[in-house]
Design a protein around this motif. Structure first.
Motif, mmCIF file in Angstrom:
data_model
loop_
_atom_site.group_PDB
_atom_site.id
_atom_site.type_symbol
_atom_site.label_atom_id
_atom_site.label_comp_id
_atom_site.label_asym_id
_atom_site.label_seq_id
_atom_site.Cartn_x
_atom_site.Cartn_y
_atom_site.Cartn_z
ATOM 1 N N LYS A 265 0.776 -1.362 -0.109
ATOM 2 C CA LYS A 265 0.118 0.031 -0.018
ATOM 3 C C LYS A 265 0.784 1.263 0.011
ATOM 4 C CE LYS A 265 -3.593 -2.365 2.747
ATOM 5 N NZ LYS A 265 -4.147 -2.539 4.244
ATOM 6 N N GLY A 266 1.910 1.157 0.122
ATOM 7 C CA GLY A 266 3.068 2.279 0.101
ATOM 8 C C GLY A 266 3.331 2.718 1.468
ATOM 9 N N LEU A 267 2.917 2.165 2.536
ATOM 10 C CA LEU A 267 3.190 2.311 3.906
ATOM 11 C C LEU A 267 4.329 1.745 4.464
ATOM 12 C CD1 LEU A 267 -0.390 2.077 5.212
ATOM 13 C CD2 LEU A 267 0.749 4.283 4.192
ATOM 14 N N ASP A 268 5.308 2.644 5.287
ATOM 15 C CA ASP A 268 6.304 2.053 6.035
ATOM 16 C C ASP A 268 5.837 1.054 6.948
ATOM 17 O OD1 ASP A 268 9.071 1.449 6.362
ATOM 18 O OD2 ASP A 268 9.625 3.451 6.904
ATOM 19 N N SER A 269 6.739 0.133 7.305
ATOM 20 C CA SER A 269 6.355 -0.655 8.469
ATOM 21 C C SER A 269 7.567 -1.479 9.154
ATOM 22 C CB SER A 269 5.437 -1.973 7.931
ATOM 23 O OG SER A 269 5.073 -2.661 8.883
ATOM 24 N N GLN A 270 7.518 -1.952 10.024
ATOM 25 C CA GLN A 270 8.712 -2.839 10.534
ATOM 26 C C GLN A 270 8.352 -4.266 10.348
ATOM 27 O OE1 GLN A 270 11.458 -2.094 12.057
ATOM 28 N NE2 GLN A 270 10.592 0.029 11.272
ATOM 29 N N VAL A 271 7.188 -4.631 9.527
ATOM 30 C CA VAL A 271 6.915 -5.954 9.110
ATOM 31 C C VAL A 271 6.806 -6.196 7.593
ATOM 32 C CG1 VAL A 271 5.527 -7.996 9.348
ATOM 33 C CG2 VAL A 271 5.607 -6.526 11.508
ATOM 34 N N ILE A 272 7.342 -6.954 7.034
ATOM 35 C CA ILE A 272 7.342 -7.049 5.557
ATOM 36 C C ILE A 272 6.400 -8.362 5.233
ATOM 37 C CG2 ILE A 272 8.543 -7.443 3.368
ATOM 38 C CD1 ILE A 272 10.744 -5.892 4.465
ATOM 39 N N ASP A 273 5.437 -8.289 4.724
ATOM 40 C CA ASP A 273 4.632 -9.403 4.354
ATOM 41 C C ASP A 273 4.804 -9.927 2.812
ATOM 42 O OD1 ASP A 273 2.885 -9.846 6.760
ATOM 43 O OD2 ASP A 273 2.090 -7.742 6.076
ATOM 44 N N LEU A 274 5.304 -11.338 2.761
ATOM 45 C CA LEU A 274 5.484 -11.849 1.525
ATOM 46 C C LEU A 274 4.817 -12.991 1.216
ATOM 47 C CD1 LEU A 274 9.632 -11.815 1.837
ATOM 48 C CD2 LEU A 274 8.123 -9.970 0.633
ATOM 49 N N VAL A 275 4.389 -13.162 -0.050
ATOM 50 C CA VAL A 275 3.593 -14.426 -0.432
ATOM 51 C C VAL A 275 4.768 -14.985 -1.764
ATOM 52 C CG1 VAL A 275 1.595 -15.328 -1.818
ATOM 53 C CG2 VAL A 275 1.502 -13.412 -0.128
ATOM 54 N N PHE A 276 5.002 -16.238 -1.373
ATOM 55 C CA PHE A 276 5.803 -16.877 -2.467
ATOM 56 C C PHE A 276 4.900 -18.013 -2.903
ATOM 57 C CE2 PHE A 276 8.586 -15.635 1.036
ATOM 58 C CZ PHE A 276 9.741 -15.480 0.355
ATOM 59 N N ILE A 277 5.326 -18.186 -4.361
ATOM 60 C CA ILE A 277 4.363 -18.873 -5.064
ATOM 61 C C ILE A 277 5.501 -20.102 -5.790
ATOM 62 C CG2 ILE A 277 2.697 -19.252 -7.055
ATOM 63 C CD1 ILE A 277 1.868 -17.365 -4.728
ATOM 64 N N GLY A 278 5.387 -21.239 -5.613
ATOM 65 C CA GLY A 278 6.213 -22.347 -5.967
ATOM 66 C C GLY A 278 6.206 -23.527 -5.256
#
Length: 177
Positions: free
Chosen positions: A113-126
């Motif tokens: 969303k373009g917001l800074d955060s201390q948590v990075i949420d990632l989704v891996f496909i494969g």
């Protein structure tokens, strides 16, 4: 790092907002409530970035909507600086190379969303080596001083998902294609 180059905290927030995900659009009042800053400080920075050609705007009803100008010659460079600032460049380099058969990686949550955060949420496909992923994430978290949350979907699971099941705000970070 970026704070030493750019002294305006408002400008940094705007760069994160618009240059992390180029599809992000916002108007002044929404940014005011999101950033918790005065509309005047935000307006000044928006006008500077628009005058420089980094942002473009259009009217939607009575709202002036801003969005990154992806045609600007410096867009990719600023985008890369923003990725380096939050540490995503290291995540991609250190994680994807050794994970197995990775098809795609998405950023979701606040960063999408373009917001800074201390948590990075990632989704891996494969087909991902989960034990190795956990080891790499531990190392990367130490490097970037942020926490990483992740989800893994097989290619088949991802293909069967409908639009409501996948986060609406997502940013494709990497694709094997």
């Amino acid at each position: 790092m970026i704070e030493t180059l750019i002294s305006s905290k408002t400008r940094i927030k705007l760069l994160l907002k618009f240059f992390l995900n180029s599809k992000t659009r916002a108007y002044l009042r929404s940014l005011e409530s999101e950033f918790g800053e005065s509309s005047n400080a935000i307006r000044v920075e928006l006008n500077r970035l628009e005058k420089a050609g980094m942002l473009e705007s259009n009217l939607v009803g009575n709202k002036k909507m801003f969005q990154a100008n992806i045609q600007h010659p410096l867009f990719k460079k600023v985008h890369n600086i923003v990725l380096k600032h939050i540490g995503l460049d290291r995540v991609v380099e250190n994680v994807i190379e050794r994970l197995g058969q990775v098809s795609q990686v998405f950023v979701v949550g606040d960063f999408a969303k373009g917001l800074d955060s201390q948590v990075i949420d990632l989704v891996f496909i494969g087909n991902i080596d989960q034990k190795y992923l956990i080891q790499l994430i531990d190392k990367v978290e130490d490097l970037i001083k942020r926490r990483i949350r992740y989800l893994i979907y097989s290619d088949e699971e991802f293909e069967q998902m409908n639009e409501q099941e996948f986060p609406a705000d997502h940013l494709l970070l990497w694709s094997k294609d």
